[in-house]
Design an enzyme around this catalytic site. Structure first.
Site, PDB file in Angstrom:
ATOM      1  N   GLY A   1      11.613 -11.571   3.437  1.00 36.61           N
ATOM      2  CA  GLY A   1      11.680 -10.942   2.124  1.00 36.61           C
ATOM      3  C   GLY A   1      12.939 -11.166   1.312  1.00 36.61           C
TER       4      GLY A   1
ATOM      5  N   TRP B   1      13.984 -13.774  -0.494  1.00 37.02           N
ATOM      6  CA  TRP B   1      13.772 -14.362  -1.831  1.00 37.02           C
ATOM      7  C   TRP B   1      13.219 -13.295  -2.771  1.00 37.02           C
ATOM      8  CZ3 TRP B   1      11.861 -20.105  -2.346  1.00 37.02           C
ATOM      9  CH2 TRP B   1      12.785 -20.954  -1.714  1.00 37.02           C
TER      10      TRP B   1
ATOM     11  N   ASP C   1       2.486 -13.672   2.751  1.00 38.46           N
ATOM     12  CA  ASP C   1       2.934 -14.260   4.023  1.00 38.46           C
ATOM     13  C   ASP C   1       1.971 -13.860   5.144  1.00 38.46           C
ATOM     14  OD1 ASP C   1       6.027 -15.411   4.891  1.00 38.46           O
ATOM     15  OD2 ASP C   1       4.633 -14.881   6.512  1.00 38.46           O
TER      16      ASP C   1
ATOM     17  N   ASP D   1      -3.006 -15.606   4.780  1.00 37.74           N
ATOM     18  CA  ASP D   1      -2.768 -17.042   4.871  1.00 37.74           C
ATOM     19  C   ASP D   1      -2.979 -17.657   3.484  1.00 37.74           C
ATOM     20  OD1 ASP D   1      -3.010 -19.787   5.360  1.00 37.74           O
ATOM     21  OD2 ASP D   1      -3.850 -19.441   7.347  1.00 37.74           O
TER      22      ASP D   1
ATOM     23  N   ASP E   1       8.834 -21.086   0.157  1.00 38.02           N
ATOM     24  CA  ASP E   1       9.805 -21.426   1.211  1.00 38.02           C
ATOM     25  C   ASP E   1       9.040 -21.590   2.521  1.00 38.02           C
ATOM     26  OD1 ASP E   1      12.339 -21.780   2.334  1.00 38.02           O
ATOM     27  OD2 ASP E   1      12.699 -19.632   2.598  1.00 38.02           O
TER      28      ASP E   1
ATOM     29  N   LYS F   1       9.788 -25.749  -0.614  1.00 37.89           N
ATOM     30  CA  LYS F   1      10.545 -26.372   0.479  1.00 37.89           C
ATOM     31  C   LYS F   1       9.718 -27.540   1.007  1.00 37.89           C
ATOM     32  CE  LYS F   1      11.334 -24.079   4.454  1.00 37.89           C
ATOM     33  NZ  LYS F   1      12.194 -23.039   5.048  1.00 37.89           N
TER      34      LYS F   1
HETATM   35  C1  LIG Z   1      11.437 -19.656   6.115  1.00 37.29           C
HETATM   36  S1  LIG Z   1      10.320 -18.344   6.103  1.00 37.29           S
HETATM   37  C2  LIG Z   1      10.472 -17.717   4.472  1.00 37.29           C
HETATM   38  C3  LIG Z   1      11.734 -16.928   4.249  1.00 37.29           C
HETATM   39  C4  LIG Z   1      11.705 -16.192   2.916  1.00 37.29           C
HETATM   40  N1  LIG Z   1      11.801 -17.107   1.792  1.00 37.29           N
HETATM   41  C5  LIG Z   1      12.868 -15.231   2.816  1.00 37.29           C
HETATM   42  O1  LIG Z   1      13.788 -15.521   2.068  1.00 37.29           O
HETATM   43  O2  LIG Z   1      12.841 -14.192   3.462  1.00 37.29           O
HETATM   44  C6  LIG Z   1       8.775 -19.186   6.042  1.00 37.29           C
HETATM   45  C7  LIG Z   1       7.572 -18.263   6.022  1.00 37.29           C
HETATM   46  O3  LIG Z   1       6.400 -19.031   5.713  1.00 37.29           O
HETATM   47  C8  LIG Z   1       5.316 -18.329   6.266  1.00 37.29           C
HETATM   48  N2  LIG Z   1       4.122 -19.169   6.310  1.00 37.29           N
HETATM   49  C9  LIG Z   1       3.953 -20.350   6.961  1.00 37.29           C
HETATM   50  N3  LIG Z   1       2.681 -20.783   6.808  1.00 37.29           N
HETATM   51  C10 LIG Z   1       2.054 -19.872   6.032  1.00 37.29           C
HETATM   52  C11 LIG Z   1       0.726 -19.746   5.531  1.00 37.29           C
HETATM   53  N4  LIG Z   1      -0.206 -20.676   5.819  1.00 37.29           N
HETATM   54  N5  LIG Z   1       0.403 -18.684   4.776  1.00 37.29           N
HETATM   55  C12 LIG Z   1       1.328 -17.738   4.495  1.00 37.29           C
HETATM   56  N6  LIG Z   1       2.612 -17.786   4.939  1.00 37.29           N
HETATM   57  C13 LIG Z   1       2.967 -18.833   5.705  1.00 37.29           C
HETATM   58  C14 LIG Z   1       5.824 -17.944   7.656  1.00 37.29           C
HETATM   59  O4  LIG Z   1       5.069 -16.874   8.173  1.00 37.29           O
HETATM   60  C15 LIG Z   1       7.283 -17.572   7.355  1.00 37.29           C
HETATM   61  O5  LIG Z   1       7.460 -16.182   7.239  1.00 37.29           O
END
Ligand SMILES: C[S@@+](CC[C@H](N)C(=O)[O-])C[C@H]1O[C@@H](n2cnc3c(N)ncnc32)[C@H](O)[C@@H]1O
Length: 193
Positions: free
Chosen positions: A49, A51, A69, A87, A107, A147
């Protein structure tokens, strides 16, 4: 997410951010002025969370942010920020507001295998989904930040961005570890359909 206890980790703790990632968005925002008061923001892959915390301050209470997420978001967020657990490949139109967003952020990272080419391919697939969602839910003239992983599909992603946005930038914030293959791709001013 891998925890690195560096300067940014300690700064995130001090400033109450859920993760050090907040400073990547802050740096890109400072350079390109992405966030403004009153904006509508969609943050894909928003957990834990940080961002959303940063965006919430920049858009103010007259703005709106929605985070999505697979994982829940446990950090406290102001009322103008909502989150949805799910998802991004399964989002239905009813789950998103009818008004388009001004800015889409992602991200998201795939679950990494350690095999660089496979991880880059998975990241590309995620970003195709983000581009698909942006085609429908980002307004013309709006901006998209994702990203991406360096590797073979990155050039294709860059081409896809060039076909969709007036300007495309590759961003590698200082707070992103230099040994990491992650970079951010920024599309400015989405073309009219
Ligand atoms: C690097 S973290 C994000 C950090 C966030 N930007 C922050 O600042 O707190 C990447 C996130 O992408 C989510 N993610 C990956 N694949 C996903 C999908 N298919 N649907 C939803 N979320 C996904 C993961 O669960 C993870 O929490």
């Amino acid at each position: 997410m891998k925890k690195v206890r560096d300067h940014y980790f300690h700064r995130a703790k001090r400033e109450g951010y859920a993760a050090r990632s907040a400073f990547k968005l802050e740096e890109i925002d400072r350079r390109h002025q992405l966030l403004h008061r009153g904006m509508r923001v969609l943050d894909l892959g928003c957990s834990p969370g940080s961002w959303l915390q940063y965006a919430a301050k920049r858009i103010g209470s007259e703005g709106r942010a929605l985070g999505v997420d697979l994982q829940p978001v446990d950090v406290g967020l102001p009322k103008h920020v909502k989150t949805l657990q799910g998802d991004v490949f399964e989002l239905t139109p009813e789950q998103l507001p009818p008004e388009p967003f001004d800015l889409v952020l992602s991200d998201m990272a795939p679950r990494t295998s350690g095999i660089r080419s496979m991880d880059a391919d998975r990241s590309y697939v995620l970003n195709q989904q983000v581009l698909g969602l942006s085609a429908k839910h980002l307004r013309s003239g709006g901006n998209l930040l994702v990203k991406a992983f360096q590797g073979a599909p990155f050039e294709q992603l860059r081409k896809d961005f060039r076909g969709t946005f007036e300007e495309v930038h590759i961003c590698k914030p200082r707070s992103s570890r230099s040994e990491s293959v992650e970079v951010f791709l920024l599309g400015l001013r989405k073309h009219e359909p």
